[in-house]
Motif scaffolding. Structure first.
Motif, PDB file in Angstrom:
ATOM      1  N   CYS A  66     -49.391 -67.605   7.673  1.00 28.50           N
ATOM      2  CA  CYS A  66     -50.162 -67.009   6.380  1.00 28.50           C
ATOM      3  C   CYS A  66     -49.549 -65.786   6.465  1.00 28.50           C
ATOM      4  N   VAL A 100     -48.315 -57.506   0.967  1.00 35.15           N
ATOM      5  CA  VAL A 100     -49.279 -58.973   0.431  1.00 35.15           C
ATOM      6  C   VAL A 100     -50.086 -58.992  -0.756  1.00 35.15           C
ATOM      7  N   TRP A 154     -48.715 -60.908  -4.199  1.00 30.87           N
ATOM      8  CA  TRP A 154     -49.769 -62.196  -4.350  1.00 30.87           C
ATOM      9  C   TRP A 154     -49.789 -61.500  -5.953  1.00 30.87           C
ATOM     10  N   THR A 155     -50.043 -61.033  -6.487  1.00 32.24           N
ATOM     11  CA  THR A 155     -50.850 -60.826  -7.726  1.00 32.24           C
ATOM     12  C   THR A 155     -49.697 -60.777  -8.382  1.00 32.24           C
ATOM     13  N   GLU A 163     -47.528 -63.613  -7.388  1.00 32.50           N
ATOM     14  CA  GLU A 163     -46.867 -64.739  -7.171  1.00 32.50           C
ATOM     15  C   GLU A 163     -47.756 -65.562  -8.226  1.00 32.50           C
ATOM     16  N   TYR A 164     -49.961 -65.544  -7.877  1.00 33.71           N
ATOM     17  CA  TYR A 164     -50.408 -65.778  -8.126  1.00 33.71           C
ATOM     18  C   TYR A 164     -50.865 -65.544  -9.572  1.00 33.71           C
TER      19      TYR A 164
END
Length: 118
Positions: free
Chosen positions: A12, A29, A33-34, A36-37
């Motif tokens: 991770c 990250v 992730w901002t 991607e999610y």
């Protein structure tokens, strides 16, 4: 370290950034992730020592992860040790992240059950 869902924490990016105490990696990250999610994640939120640890956890892991909550309620170190293994919730997660299914499959005590259920 294996998370309750079967994820390998050592793979991770948040866990790695935390262990390395790298603000550069936390920023990378958070940005990834901002996207991607599709939600705003700040570098300050990228701190996690794994969901089974007593130390800091990523806010989603700590507060929102239904799989973690379920495993904790059932006092299971991970889903493969749960009496309801392979529930619909976990089955859906494994469909999205097959690597966790392979990790859980590696638990000798449930190897045959996984092959029947999966």
């Amino acid at each position: 370290m294996i998370a309750r869902c079967g994820m390998d924490c050592s793979q991770c990016e948040a866990y790695k950034a935390t262990c390395e105490n790298s603000d550069v990696k936390r920023r990378e990250v958070a940005e990834a992730w901002t996207i991607e999610y599709k939600t705003e994640i700040s570098p300050e939120q990228i701190n996690c020592r794994g969901c089974t640890s007593d130390a800091e956890k990523f806010f989603f892991t700590e507060s929102l992860c239904e799989i973690r909550k379920c495993a904790m309620e059932k006092k299971a170190p991970h889903c493969a040790k749960c009496p309801d293994y392979l529930c619909d919730k976990l089955r859906a997660f494994v469909a999205e992240a097959p690597v966790v299914g392979k990790t859980l499959e590696g638990c000798e005590t449930l190897k045959d059950k996984w092959k029947v259920a999966g």
